[in-house]
Design a protein around this motif. Structure first.
Motif, PDB file in Angstrom:
ATOM      1  N   GLU A   1       6.002  14.311  -1.905  1.00 31.26           N
ATOM      2  CA  GLU A   1       6.734  13.111  -1.493  1.00 31.26           C
ATOM      3  C   GLU A   1       7.297  13.252  -0.078  1.00 31.26           C
ATOM      4  OE1 GLU A   1       9.575  12.371  -4.600  1.00 31.26           O
ATOM      5  OE2 GLU A   1       8.002  11.830  -6.045  1.00 31.26           O
TER       6      GLU A   1
ATOM      7  N   LYS B   1       0.745   3.896 -12.077  1.00 31.40           N
ATOM      8  CA  LYS B   1      -0.173   2.760 -11.896  1.00 31.40           C
ATOM      9  C   LYS B   1      -0.526   2.045 -13.207  1.00 31.40           C
ATOM     10  CE  LYS B   1      -4.141   1.822  -8.852  1.00 31.40           C
ATOM     11  NZ  LYS B   1      -3.433   0.787  -8.139  1.00 31.40           N
TER      12      LYS B   1
ATOM     13  N   TYR C   1       4.556  12.685   2.219  1.00 27.58           N
ATOM     14  CA  TYR C   1       4.109  11.282   2.177  1.00 27.58           C
ATOM     15  C   TYR C   1       4.842  10.442   3.226  1.00 27.58           C
ATOM     16  CZ  TYR C   1       2.502   6.920  -0.015  1.00 27.58           C
ATOM     17  OH  TYR C   1       1.902   5.705  -0.271  1.00 27.58           O
TER      18      TYR C   1
ATOM     19  N   ALA D   1       1.931   5.961  -7.404  1.00 33.65           N
ATOM     20  CA  ALA D   1       0.578   5.950  -8.002  1.00 33.65           C
ATOM     21  C   ALA D   1       0.565   6.532  -9.413  1.00 33.65           C
ATOM     22  CB  ALA D   1      -0.394   6.709  -7.097  1.00 33.65           C
TER      23      ALA D   1
ATOM     24  N   GLU E   1       0.822  -1.203   0.000  1.00 35.59           N
ATOM     25  CA  GLU E   1       0.000   0.000   0.000  1.00 35.59           C
ATOM     26  C   GLU E   1       0.865   1.265   0.000  1.00 35.59           C
ATOM     27  OE1 GLU E   1      -2.760   0.165   3.268  1.00 35.59           O
ATOM     28  OE2 GLU E   1      -3.430   2.177   2.678  1.00 35.59           O
ATOM     29  N   LYS E   2       1.891   1.268   0.843  1.00 34.34           N
ATOM     30  CA  LYS E   2       2.742   2.463   0.953  1.00 34.34           C
ATOM     31  C   LYS E   2       3.584   2.664  -0.321  1.00 34.34           C
ATOM     32  CE  LYS E   2       4.224   5.840   3.771  1.00 34.34           C
ATOM     33  NZ  LYS E   2       3.337   6.890   4.310  1.00 34.34           N
TER      34      LYS E   2
ATOM     35  N   GLY F   1       2.938   1.313  -3.349  1.00 40.44           N
ATOM     36  CA  GLY F   1       2.011   1.526  -4.456  1.00 40.44           C
ATOM     37  C   GLY F   1       1.481   2.950  -4.485  1.00 40.44           C
ATOM     38  N   GLY F   2       1.180   3.489  -3.327  1.00 39.07           N
ATOM     39  CA  GLY F   2       0.692   4.870  -3.235  1.00 39.07           C
ATOM     40  C   GLY F   2       1.769   5.863  -3.635  1.00 39.07           C
TER      41      GLY F   2
END
Ligand code: RTP
Ligand code: MG
Length: 143
Positions: free
Chosen positions: A128, A55, A131, A52, A45-46, A48-49
């Motif tokens: 970023e 994707k 993030y 993103a 999840e981290k 992939g986000g």
């Protein structure tokens, strides 16, 4: 020239190869200061986000599985023209095309396992850094 901040990730291949200190030295030799740092093992999840924007690209699944394959070192670098300077010392995305003396030339093995990440614009850097870091995890080193 403005003082900027940018996000660096030392990727699992470079951490696994024991190159954290060598890569930090490149940052410091280039006049970039480390003003935030943490070691993390990203989950799907981290990672992939974070990626993103890629994707829909064919390499996305491989990229996420590589970025979760081992620990990474995430840092905030600060200095004059830090975003472009950091990209310059990293070298081209594909290490086969990276200039002599760059981090990717010296430590990366392929376009998929390319040792480091660096923010590519002021907008990306802001997003970023936020993030991975809260405001109080990015420190004032001006004094
Ligand atoms: P990064 O985001 O990791 O700093 O790298 P970059 O800006 O130089 O490259 P970017 O286009 O943002 O791509 C992100 C990462 O995806 C992998 N990639 N593989 N097989 C391919 O064609 C391909 N293209 C990109 C790379 O690992 C790249 O760092
Ligand atoms: Mg990129």
């Amino acid at each position: 020239m403005a003082i900027e901040r940018t996000l660096s990730i030392i990727k699992p291949d470079a951490v696994g190869g024991n190159h954290i200190g060598a890569i930090y030295s490149r940052f410091e030799e280039a006049g970039l200061k480390i003003v935030g740092a943490k070691m993390l093992h990203l989950d799907d999840e981290k990672a992939g986000g974070f990626y993103a924007e890629h994707k829909e690209r064919p390499f996305y699944n491989d990229l996420v599985s590589f970025m979760t394959s081992g620990p990474v070192v995430v840092s905030v670098l600060e200095g004059e023209n830090a975003i472009a300077k950091h990209r310059e010392i990293m070298g081209a995305t594909n290490p086969a095309e990276a200039a002599e003396g760059t981090i990717r030339k010296d430590f990366a093995s392929s376009i998929d396992e390319n040792a480091v990440h660096g923010s590519d614009s002021a907008e990306s850097a802001k997003r970023e850094i936020a993030y991975f870091f809260s405001d109080n995890e990015v420190l004032d080193r001006t004094r």
